[in-house]
Design a protein around this motif. Structure first.
Motif, PDB file in Angstrom:
ATOM      1  N   ASP A  62      47.783  34.217  39.078  1.00  0.00           N
ATOM      2  CA  ASP A  62      48.263  33.403  40.046  1.00  0.00           C
ATOM      3  C   ASP A  62      49.408  34.188  41.067  1.00  0.00           C
ATOM      4  O   ASP A  62      48.868  34.221  41.676  1.00  0.00           O
ATOM      5  N   ALA A  63      50.197  34.618  40.064  1.00  0.00           N
ATOM      6  CA  ALA A  63      51.414  34.534  41.266  1.00  0.00           C
ATOM      7  C   ALA A  63      51.070  36.443  41.761  1.00  0.00           C
ATOM      8  O   ALA A  63      52.292  36.107  42.979  1.00  0.00           O
ATOM      9  N   LEU A  64      50.095  37.285  42.049  1.00  0.00           N
ATOM     10  CA  LEU A  64      49.926  37.797  42.079  1.00  0.00           C
ATOM     11  C   LEU A  64      48.752  37.841  43.340  1.00  0.00           C
ATOM     12  O   LEU A  64      48.365  38.164  44.085  1.00  0.00           O
ATOM     13  N   ASP A  65      48.563  36.257  43.100  1.00  0.00           N
ATOM     14  CA  ASP A  65      46.923  36.076  44.141  1.00  0.00           C
ATOM     15  C   ASP A  65      45.801  37.049  44.088  1.00  0.00           C
ATOM     16  O   ASP A  65      45.137  38.132  44.900  1.00  0.00           O
ATOM     17  N   VAL A  66      45.909  37.721  42.576  1.00  0.00           N
ATOM     18  CA  VAL A  66      44.164  38.900  42.319  1.00  0.00           C
ATOM     19  C   VAL A  66      43.821  38.052  41.210  1.00  0.00           C
ATOM     20  O   VAL A  66      43.521  37.340  40.071  1.00  0.00           O
ATOM     21  N   ASP A  67      42.380  38.609  41.564  1.00  0.00           N
ATOM     22  CA  ASP A  67      41.006  37.979  41.139  1.00  0.00           C
ATOM     23  C   ASP A  67      40.846  38.931  41.230  1.00  0.00           C
ATOM     24  O   ASP A  67      39.698  40.013  41.618  1.00  0.00           O
ATOM     25  N   LEU A  68      39.558  39.624  39.705  1.00  0.00           N
ATOM     26  CA  LEU A  68      39.308  40.455  39.157  1.00  0.00           C
ATOM     27  C   LEU A  68      38.020  40.091  38.437  1.00  0.00           C
ATOM     28  O   LEU A  68      38.331  39.202  37.900  1.00  0.00           O
ATOM     29  N   SER A  69      36.757  40.688  38.750  1.00  0.00           N
ATOM     30  CA  SER A  69      35.782  40.585  37.469  1.00  0.00           C
ATOM     31  C   SER A  69      36.058  41.605  36.791  1.00  0.00           C
ATOM     32  O   SER A  69      36.351  42.780  36.540  1.00  0.00           O
ATOM     33  N   LEU A  70      35.688  41.653  35.556  1.00  0.00           N
ATOM     34  CA  LEU A  70      35.011  42.325  34.485  1.00  0.00           C
ATOM     35  C   LEU A  70      34.802  43.572  35.263  1.00  0.00           C
ATOM     36  O   LEU A  70      34.760  44.646  34.661  1.00  0.00           O
ATOM     37  N   SER A  71      33.593  43.187  36.104  1.00  0.00           N
ATOM     38  CA  SER A  71      32.393  44.989  35.967  1.00  0.00           C
ATOM     39  C   SER A  71      34.021  45.145  37.414  1.00  0.00           C
ATOM     40  O   SER A  71      33.543  47.062  37.507  1.00  0.00           O
ATOM     41  N   ILE A  72      34.880  44.775  37.649  1.00  0.00           N
ATOM     42  CA  ILE A  72      35.595  45.796  39.013  1.00  0.00           C
ATOM     43  C   ILE A  72      36.632  46.063  38.005  1.00  0.00           C
ATOM     44  O   ILE A  72      36.350  47.613  38.075  1.00  0.00           O
ATOM     45  N   ILE A  73      36.822  45.929  36.822  1.00  0.00           N
ATOM     46  CA  ILE A  73      37.784  46.267  35.888  1.00  0.00           C
ATOM     47  C   ILE A  73      37.512  47.970  34.986  1.00  0.00           C
ATOM     48  O   ILE A  73      38.079  48.125  35.146  1.00  0.00           O
ATOM     49  N   ALA A  74      36.143  47.479  34.762  1.00  0.00           N
ATOM     50  CA  ALA A  74      35.743  48.620  33.956  1.00  0.00           C
ATOM     51  C   ALA A  74      34.375  49.333  34.371  1.00  0.00           C
ATOM     52  O   ALA A  74      34.381  50.529  34.627  1.00  0.00           O
ATOM     53  N   ASN A  75      34.943  49.448  36.033  1.00  0.00           N
ATOM     54  CA  ASN A  75      33.970  50.174  36.500  1.00  0.00           C
ATOM     55  C   ASN A  75      34.638  50.055  38.525  1.00  0.00           C
ATOM     56  O   ASN A  75      34.006  50.165  39.131  1.00  0.00           O
ATOM     57  N   PRO A  76      35.912  50.649  38.204  1.00  0.00           N
ATOM     58  CA  PRO A  76      36.584  50.880  39.576  1.00  0.00           C
ATOM     59  C   PRO A  76      36.294  51.613  40.710  1.00  0.00           C
ATOM     60  O   PRO A  76      36.129  51.359  42.024  1.00  0.00           O
ATOM     61  N   ASP A  77      35.623  53.098  40.308  1.00  0.00           N
ATOM     62  CA  ASP A  77      34.970  53.915  41.522  1.00  0.00           C
ATOM     63  C   ASP A  77      33.549  52.797  41.739  1.00  0.00           C
ATOM     64  O   ASP A  77      33.422  53.350  43.576  1.00  0.00           O
ATOM     65  N   LYS A  78      33.169  52.028  42.167  1.00  0.00           N
ATOM     66  CA  LYS A  78      32.032  51.874  42.347  1.00  0.00           C
ATOM     67  C   LYS A  78      32.138  50.239  43.307  1.00  0.00           C
ATOM     68  O   LYS A  78      31.862  50.004  43.741  1.00  0.00           O
ATOM     69  N   TYR A  79      33.746  49.982  43.170  1.00  0.00           N
ATOM     70  CA  TYR A  79      34.089  49.416  43.615  1.00  0.00           C
ATOM     71  C   TYR A  79      35.408  49.876  44.663  1.00  0.00           C
ATOM     72  O   TYR A  79      37.130  49.397  44.543  1.00  0.00           O
ATOM     73  N   PRO A  80      35.446  50.433  45.406  1.00  0.00           N
ATOM     74  CA  PRO A  80      36.532  51.689  46.444  1.00  0.00           C
ATOM     75  C   PRO A  80      37.752  50.756  46.622  1.00  0.00           C
ATOM     76  O   PRO A  80      36.520  49.761  47.665  1.00  0.00           O
ATOM     77  N   LEU A  81      38.628  50.555  47.064  1.00  0.00           N
ATOM     78  CA  LEU A  81      39.546  49.715  48.087  1.00  0.00           C
ATOM     79  C   LEU A  81      39.282  50.247  49.515  1.00  0.00           C
ATOM     80  O   LEU A  81      39.685  48.903  50.503  1.00  0.00           O
ATOM     81  N   VAL A  82      39.078  51.156  49.673  1.00  0.00           N
ATOM     82  CA  VAL A  82      38.882  51.306  51.421  1.00  0.00           C
ATOM     83  C   VAL A  82      37.418  51.813  51.408  1.00  0.00           C
ATOM     84  O   VAL A  82      36.364  51.975  50.933  1.00  0.00           O
ATOM     85  N   SER A  83      36.942  51.014  52.531  1.00  0.00           N
ATOM     86  CA  SER A  83      35.234  50.741  53.155  1.00  0.00           C
ATOM     87  C   SER A  83      35.143  51.819  53.812  1.00  0.00           C
ATOM     88  O   SER A  83      35.810  52.690  54.445  1.00  0.00           O
ATOM     89  N   LYS A  84      33.863  52.121  53.204  1.00  0.00           N
ATOM     90  CA  LYS A  84      33.164  53.693  54.200  1.00  0.00           C
ATOM     91  C   LYS A  84      32.875  53.186  55.442  1.00  0.00           C
ATOM     92  O   LYS A  84      32.062  52.736  55.755  1.00  0.00           O
TER      93      LYS A  84
END
Length: 84
Positions: A62-84
């Motif tokens: 909450d304090a950081l305003d960050v929401d992540l799914s377990l899928s993103i946490i387990a597979n961060p390379d599938k969800y890059p921070l920069v769009s292509k």
């Protein structure tokens, strides 16, 4: 997590280092390196520890305003921070 609540038993940040953090969710550990999850690098320790499991796989800081799914946490390379 909320101290004394059932959620604390399911979700907890167990370690913070200079390279990342370790998150415990439902009897499994996840490593979140800062290069993949930069929101936590300069965050206050109390804000990083204040984590909740919402539903079955949504993790919320909450304090950081960050929401992540377990899928993103387990597979961060599938969800890059920069769009292509």
């Amino acid at each position: 997590c909320l101290v004394g609540s059932e959620m604390c038993k399911e979700t907890e940040v167990t370690h913070i280092s200079r390279n990342g953090l370790i998150l415990w969710v439902k009897d499994r550990e996840y490593y979140l390196p800062y290069d993949k999850f930069p929101w936590f690098k300069r965050a206050a320790v109390d804000d990083v520890f204040n984590v909740q499991l919402l539903g079955r796989e949504r993790i919320r800081w909450d304090a950081l305003d960050v929401d992540l799914s377990l899928s993103i946490i387990a597979n961060p390379d599938k969800y890059p921070l920069v769009s292509k």
